[in-house]
Design a protein around this motif. Structure first.
Motif: not given
Length: 101
Positions: A94-95, A97-101
């Motif tokens: 999850v971390l 995936a969120k850092s790529k946004r």
């Protein structure tokens, strides 16, 4: 009338046929041995590729088995900190995936 060259040509052909027939056990053994060596190398290459793929799938399967092998432990199969391991893996995913946004 026959010429000498045509007679020699026929004799040479018959002589070659007799030599091939008499040496058949020797050259068929050599050809069979070479064929066996080539096929053995081909089989070894296929075996190495199969071992690599088997190792990769075995590694993936063992990782899944290690993470998700909860069994019937108390409480509800989350013994031996397996739940913590799964939670940390999901948290990392999850971390990332969120850092790529």
């Amino acid at each position: 009338m026959q010429t000498r060259s045509s007679n020699t040509s026929g004799s040479t052909t018959i002589l070659i046929a007799i030599i091939i027939l008499l040496t058949f056990p020797l050259w068929i053994g050599i050809l069979g041995g070479l064929f066996g060596i080539v096929m053995g190398i081909f089989g070894a290459v296929i075996g190495v590729f199969a071992a690599v793929f088997g190792s990769i799938f075995g590694l993936i399967g063992s990782l899944f088995g290690w993470v998700f092998d909860w069994g019937w432990h108390f409480p509800f199969g989350f013994g031996e900190h397996k739940f913590l391991t799964v939670f940390i893996i999901v948290l990392v995913i999850v971390l990332i995936a969120k850092s790529k946004r």
